[in-house]
Design a protein around this motif. Structure first.
Motif, PDB file in Angstrom:
ATOM      1  N   ARG A 150      -6.271   1.128   8.066  1.00  0.00           N
ATOM      2  CA  ARG A 150      -7.138   0.432   7.054  1.00  0.00           C
ATOM      3  C   ARG A 150      -6.495   0.368   5.587  1.00  0.00           C
ATOM      4  NH1 ARG A 150     -12.427   3.940   7.129  1.00  0.00           N
ATOM      5  NH2 ARG A 150     -10.922   5.528   7.271  1.00  0.00           N
ATOM      6  N   TYR A 151      -5.278  -0.053   5.702  1.00  0.00           N
ATOM      7  CA  TYR A 151      -4.597  -0.184   4.265  1.00  0.00           C
ATOM      8  C   TYR A 151      -5.121  -0.971   3.370  1.00  0.00           C
ATOM      9  CZ  TYR A 151      -2.569  -3.709   7.693  1.00  0.00           C
ATOM     10  OH  TYR A 151      -2.558  -4.657   8.553  1.00  0.00           O
ATOM     11  N   HIS A 152      -6.061  -1.968   3.725  1.00  0.00           N
ATOM     12  CA  HIS A 152      -6.523  -2.841   2.956  1.00  0.00           C
ATOM     13  C   HIS A 152      -7.743  -2.227   1.948  1.00  0.00           C
ATOM     14  CE1 HIS A 152      -9.477  -2.397   5.858  1.00  0.00           C
ATOM     15  NE2 HIS A 152     -10.365  -3.251   5.230  1.00  0.00           N
ATOM     16  N   LEU A 153      -7.736  -0.958   2.245  1.00  0.00           N
ATOM     17  CA  LEU A 153      -8.701  -0.228   1.425  1.00  0.00           C
ATOM     18  C   LEU A 153      -7.930   0.936   0.543  1.00  0.00           C
ATOM     19  CD1 LEU A 153     -11.849   0.425   3.864  1.00  0.00           C
ATOM     20  CD2 LEU A 153     -11.611  -1.344   2.075  1.00  0.00           C
ATOM     21  N   CYS A 154      -6.755   1.067   0.585  1.00  0.00           N
ATOM     22  CA  CYS A 154      -5.700   2.330   0.222  1.00  0.00           C
ATOM     23  C   CYS A 154      -6.037   2.115  -1.249  1.00  0.00           C
ATOM     24  CB  CYS A 154      -4.294   1.857   0.361  1.00  0.00           C
ATOM     25  SG  CYS A 154      -3.168   2.842  -0.399  1.00  0.00           S
ATOM     26  N   PRO A 155      -6.311   3.173  -2.017  1.00  0.00           N
ATOM     27  CA  PRO A 155      -6.483   3.269  -3.606  1.00  0.00           C
ATOM     28  C   PRO A 155      -5.270   2.564  -4.416  1.00  0.00           C
ATOM     29  CG  PRO A 155      -7.157   5.323  -2.676  1.00  0.00           C
ATOM     30  CD  PRO A 155      -6.464   4.533  -1.452  1.00  0.00           C
ATOM     31  N   ARG A 156      -4.113   2.457  -3.626  1.00  0.00           N
ATOM     32  CA  ARG A 156      -2.950   2.022  -4.539  1.00  0.00           C
ATOM     33  C   ARG A 156      -2.627   0.542  -3.872  1.00  0.00           C
ATOM     34  NH1 ARG A 156       1.433   6.863  -4.735  1.00  0.00           N
ATOM     35  NH2 ARG A 156      -0.011   7.460  -2.819  1.00  0.00           N
ATOM     36  N   HIS A 157      -3.249  -0.207  -3.219  1.00  0.00           N
ATOM     37  CA  HIS A 157      -2.921  -1.374  -2.538  1.00  0.00           C
ATOM     38  C   HIS A 157      -3.177  -2.300  -3.554  1.00  0.00           C
ATOM     39  CE1 HIS A 157      -7.280  -2.910  -2.482  1.00  0.00           C
ATOM     40  NE2 HIS A 157      -6.767  -4.046  -2.266  1.00  0.00           N
ATOM     41  N   SER A 213       0.871  -1.235   0.060  1.00  0.00           N
ATOM     42  CA  SER A 213       0.044  -0.079   0.050  1.00  0.00           C
ATOM     43  C   SER A 213       0.850   1.341   0.053  1.00  0.00           C
ATOM     44  CB  SER A 213      -0.853   0.102   1.132  1.00  0.00           C
ATOM     45  OG  SER A 213      -0.227  -0.036   2.530  1.00  0.00           O
ATOM     46  N   CYS A 214       0.285   2.335  -0.206  1.00  0.00           N
ATOM     47  CA  CYS A 214       1.073   3.483  -0.266  1.00  0.00           C
ATOM     48  C   CYS A 214       1.742   3.938   1.166  1.00  0.00           C
ATOM     49  CB  CYS A 214       0.090   4.636  -0.761  1.00  0.00           C
ATOM     50  SG  CYS A 214      -1.071   5.596   0.177  1.00  0.00           S
ATOM     51  N   VAL A 268       9.409  -8.441  -0.991  1.00  0.00           N
ATOM     52  CA  VAL A 268       8.430  -8.052  -0.073  1.00  0.00           C
ATOM     53  C   VAL A 268       8.584  -6.720   0.618  1.00  0.00           C
ATOM     54  CG1 VAL A 268       7.011 -10.126  -0.120  1.00  0.00           C
ATOM     55  CG2 VAL A 268       8.316  -9.499   1.957  1.00  0.00           C
ATOM     56  N   PRO A 269       7.693  -5.825   0.877  1.00  0.00           N
ATOM     57  CA  PRO A 269       8.248  -4.557   1.821  1.00  0.00           C
ATOM     58  C   PRO A 269       8.329  -5.276   3.027  1.00  0.00           C
ATOM     59  CG  PRO A 269       6.456  -4.108   0.255  1.00  0.00           C
ATOM     60  CD  PRO A 269       6.635  -5.424   0.094  1.00  0.00           C
TER      61      PRO A 269
END
Length: 335
Positions: free
Chosen positions: A98-105, A87-88, A122-123
């Protein structure tokens, strides 16, 4: 290294591929165990388009092989499970957990190569340290278990409540385990007899065949968790079996629109929530909770792994996972 790819519907190829190099902030993980997920099967069977140059696989654990520039707090040889979402890290969703909803995930293994390979970069922020004594196969179960944990936290499950789990595939079985660990009473539906036995072993008080559900609407389930998806009629069944004022968590991945009569939703004032992957709703992430459950109930959880294959036999692994006549529950590939 070797890596598996979905070349066409029902066709998996294992090919020589370059070992990825970790960029700044990333680590190189040597994959030790990776589960085949229901969503992987959707790509395999052609329900969703698969990218021919992207390896699937997002349920995995392994050990750190190399560190990218700037990575701190980790060492080569550390044993890790990976939360497979990039995610961003800067947007409102990411900052609130709520990184699972990040527009860039991106879910690793879909738009970015996954873990059906010997190595994956992986990061570092996706890493979770495996508890002492936990093997890699059990650690790889943290991902599907985190999906179940998330599905229960979004409907605010409380100890002592009655839960109906629709479906006893991997996510259904992990939901049984997570709900029991939270102190709930659980009933599960199943299609195949071996799924029934697995649900009971994981703590369900009773199982019901999915064609013999008459009468369940009178039992007053506080929470119903839908885990089947596909083209099933389980959304309507969820509305029919949840009690008035109850909650429905939808975790199944539907591959086409399904018909639902909303009268049950209105008359019962039912709360229906869709869940996707996992997040960090507070001090503990869903992955944290999943690993804690596995640390206590590892042998129970590990019992769902029915088949194991080397990476070179990935095609046979997918065929086994796709056909329940093999009595498969969770199929793992151990590179």
């Amino acid at each position: 290294m070797l890596a598996a790819y979905i070349a066409a519907p029902n066709t998996v190829e294992v090919k020589d591929s370059p070992v990825p190099q970790p960029t700044p902030g990333e680590v190189l993980v040597r994959v030790r165990s990776c589960g085949i997920c229901g969503s992987d099967l959707h790509f395999y069977e052609g329900a969703f388009p698969a990218m021919a140059n992207v390896s699937p696989g997002h349920e995995f654990a392994g050990e750190i092989e190399a560190l990218g520039e700037g990575v701190a707090g980790w060492s080569e040889g550390d044993r890790v499970a990976v939360e497979p979402i990039t995610s961003c890290q800067t947007c409102e969703y990411c900052r609130s957990g709520r990184y699972h909803l990040c527009p860039r995930h991106i879910l690793i293994g879909t738009m970015r190569s996954g873990a059906l390979a010997q190595y994956i970069a992986v990061p570092a922020y996706t890493l979770y340290r495996l508890p002492e004594g936990m093997d890699f196969e059990t650690g790889a179960l943290a991902e599907p278990l985190a999906v179940a944990v998330h599905g229960l936290h979004i409907v605010g499950l409380k100890a002592g409540e009655k839960v109906l789990v629709l479906g006893s595939g991997t996510i259904g079985l992990m939901t049984v385990l997570a709900a029991r660990a939270a102190g709930a009473e659980v009933v599960a539906t199943y299609r195949h007899e071996h799924q029934s036995g697995a649900a009971l072993a994981l703590g369900a008080v009773r199982t019901v065949h999915d064609e013999a559900m008459a009468g369940l609407e009178r039992e007053g389930f506080d929470v119903v968790v839908e885990t089947v998806g596909g083209t099933a009629k389980t959304l309507q069944q969820a509305l029919g079996t949840v009690r008035a004022g109850g909650r429905v968590s939808v975790l199944g991945l539907f591959t086409q629109p399904v018909s639902v009569h909303p009268i049950g939703l209105v008359l019962k004032e039912t709360t229906v929530v869709g869940g996707i992957t996992y997040c960090r709703p507070g001090l503990r992430s869903d992955f944290d909770v999943a690993l804690a459950i596995l640390a206590r109930h590892g042998e129970q959880a590990r019992s769902v792994i029915t088949h194991r294959f080397p990476l070179s036999e990935a095609s046979a692994a997918f065929e086994t996972a796709a056909h329940k006549g093999t009595k498969s529950l969770k199929v793992h590939i151990n590179p």
